[in-house]
Enzyme design. Structure first.
Site, PDB file in Angstrom:
ATOM      1  N   HIS A 239      -3.718  -9.194   5.357  1.00 43.86           N
ATOM      2  CA  HIS A 239      -3.595  -8.833   3.936  1.00 43.86           C
ATOM      3  C   HIS A 239      -2.225  -8.259   3.609  1.00 43.86           C
ATOM      4  CE1 HIS A 239      -4.144  -4.669   5.201  1.00 43.86           C
ATOM      5  NE2 HIS A 239      -5.337  -4.949   5.695  1.00 43.86           N
ATOM      6  N   HIS A 240      -1.381  -8.099   4.615  1.00 46.96           N
ATOM      7  CA  HIS A 240       0.014  -7.691   4.434  1.00 46.96           C
ATOM      8  C   HIS A 240       0.150  -6.355   3.708  1.00 46.96           C
ATOM      9  CE1 HIS A 240       0.852 -11.722   5.848  1.00 46.96           C
ATOM     10  NE2 HIS A 240       0.128 -12.212   4.863  1.00 46.96           N
ATOM     11  N   CYS A 241      -0.807  -5.460   3.934  1.00 51.56           N
ATOM     12  CA  CYS A 241      -0.801  -4.151   3.255  1.00 51.56           C
ATOM     13  C   CYS A 241      -0.703  -4.335   1.744  1.00 51.56           C
ATOM     14  CB  CYS A 241       0.330  -3.272   3.763  1.00 51.56           C
ATOM     15  SG  CYS A 241       0.148  -2.778   5.486  1.00 51.56           S
ATOM     16  N   ALA A 242      -1.428  -5.329   1.238  1.00 54.50           N
ATOM     17  CA  ALA A 242      -1.433  -5.605  -0.198  1.00 54.50           C
ATOM     18  C   ALA A 242      -2.823  -6.101  -0.602  1.00 54.50           C
ATOM     19  CB  ALA A 242      -0.366  -6.642  -0.545  1.00 54.50           C
TER      20      ALA A 242
ATOM     21  N   HIS B 147       0.816  -1.222   0.000  1.00 54.19           N
ATOM     22  CA  HIS B 147       0.000   0.000   0.000  1.00 54.19           C
ATOM     23  C   HIS B 147       0.847   1.268   0.000  1.00 54.19           C
ATOM     24  CE1 HIS B 147      -3.519  -2.410   1.991  1.00 54.19           C
ATOM     25  NE2 HIS B 147      -3.369  -2.698   0.715  1.00 54.19           N
TER      26      HIS B 147
END
Length: 406
Positions: free
Chosen positions: A362-365, A124
């Site tokens: 979501h692992h900033c993705a 992100h």
């Protein structure tokens, strides 16, 4: 020198602790790496016996602290083979570095009707600043799509460029999939179209040497907390001619040449005009210690050890029933997976009960999660201090969870 994982582990105090009555297996270094005693001690020693505000101070402590800070800038420039230390800006981390570029270079160079290219695998931090810039100026954000194996559809890249493309912002290594992108050909193509290139190196610099001159990228940014250094400090590299043209993003002390209520303000030269306010000097000292530590071990030695460990992990994980792996066979640092239809949070909680730390979510993705049509993934990351035994514990833990949950 010969790489010894046992000697490396002895430098990291936290690795000797237990979690839930079991030895800690820390498989979350892609989120943030643990710190060796050499880094902890260097920062503590600075605060105990050497701390002072840097710049402009004529007393001994201030002069020494300033010299130490600038020596770290020089060391960091050598670490990534920049032409000059004055091409490096100290930032809080990768996120701030990208936002700095978007707000300084971006506001000055991207106009209505222009476009910026990113990929579907970005963190992100390498999506949202460009979305915000495009919204401000009326530019278009274009996206390189993913393949199912976790690589990019590079055949589409030439069709995304045109005379209005101002920037390619691309991750060096995916924080979810471990995919290492072919930067050389991507950067060459971008420059052929007159576009600049920003590389998010947050997941690359700890795994192998990075040479920004060889890459010929215009911007390269990374955080130090993933490189066994402190939180709150990172490096933004910008080609010198480009950096000197960029206006400041934040105003305050240290970044000015003159301030007048009647005649306005003039800026000092780069990189210091991008470092407003009192810097995180202790963090910078820790950064220097982290660079010294990994350089002494040898990044090529680290790379060889980690790649052997990764190959072992991928082969052993094949024995886990109903395990879905995401990403290519050739990867760096991370293994993202889901176990059957069980939510990643549940799997991660069970692993924590076994003393195994992995990242879930979501692992900033989120765009990547949407591509794979899952709400979350588990991610085990492998660092230079991880062992084959810890991989075996992960595999055994997943097998046990499968038996318990079905």
């Amino acid at each position: 020198m010969t790489f010894s994982v046992d000697k490396v582990r002895a430098d990291f105090p936290v690795l000797s602790r237990e979690v839930n009555g079991l030895p800690l297996a820390y498989l979350d270094s892609a989120a943030s790496a643990q710190k060796p005693s050499q880094v902890i001690d260097a920062e503590a020693e600075f605060y105990r016996h050497g701390y002072a505000a840097v710049h402009r101070g004529i007393h001994t402590l201030s002069a020494q602290a300033t010299e130490k800070m600038e020596n770290v800038r020089k060391r960091a420039s050598l670490f990534i083979n920049a032409r000059s230390a004055e091409e490096l800006v100290f930032v809080r981390g990768t996120t701030e570095g990208i936002n700095l570029v978007a707000n300084s270079w971006g506001n000055s160079n991207v106009r209505a009707g222009d476009n910026i290219i990113i990929s579907q695998m970005e963190h992100h931090a390498n999506i949202v600043p460009w979305q915000m810039l495009c919204a401000r100026v009326g530019a278009e954000l274009r996206v390189i799509p993913l393949n199912p194996d976790g690589t990019l559809q590079l055949e589409t890249l030439p069709t995304l460029f045109d005379e209005k493309t101002r920037l390619l912002a691309i991750t060096h290594v995916s924080n979810v999939l471990g995919t290492e992108n072919p930067l050389a050909e991507m950067i060459t193509l971008a420059h052929q179209h007159g576009a600049k290139v920003l590389v998010d190196g947050a997941q690359a610099v700890m795994h192998h040497p990075v040479d920004v001159q060889a890459l010929d990228c215009d911007f390269y940014v990374f955080s130090v907390h993933k490189l066994y250094g402190p939180t709150g400090i990172g490096i933004l590299y910008v080609k010198e001619a480009l950096l000197q043209e960029m206006p400041p993003w934040e105003g305050g002390g240290s970044m000015i040449a003159t301030v007048s209520l009647s005649e306005g303000t003039t800026w000092t030269k780069a990189p210091w005009r991008f470092e407003a306010g009192t810097p995180n000097t202790g963090g910078i000292i820790g950064l220097g210690a982290a660079l010294e530590y990994v350089s002494a071990l040898g990044l090529n030695n680290i790379a060889e050890y980690e790649q052997n460990l990764m190959h072992y992990a991928l082969s052993q994980l094949e024995s886990v029933p109903d395990l879905t792996l995401y990403g290519p066979q050739n990867r760096l640092g991370v293994i993202a997976f889901n176990l059957g239809k069980h939510h990643a949070y549940d799997v991660g909680s069970f692993l924590d009960n076994y003393g195994i730390a992995v990242r879930t979510g979501h692992h900033c993705a989120m765009p990547l999660m949407a591509y794979y049509n899952v709400p979350a993934m588990c991610r085990a990351s492998l660092a230079m201090y991880n062992t084959h035994e810890e991989v075996d514990r992960l595999v055994t833990g997943l097998q046990r969870i499968h038996r318990l949950l079905g």
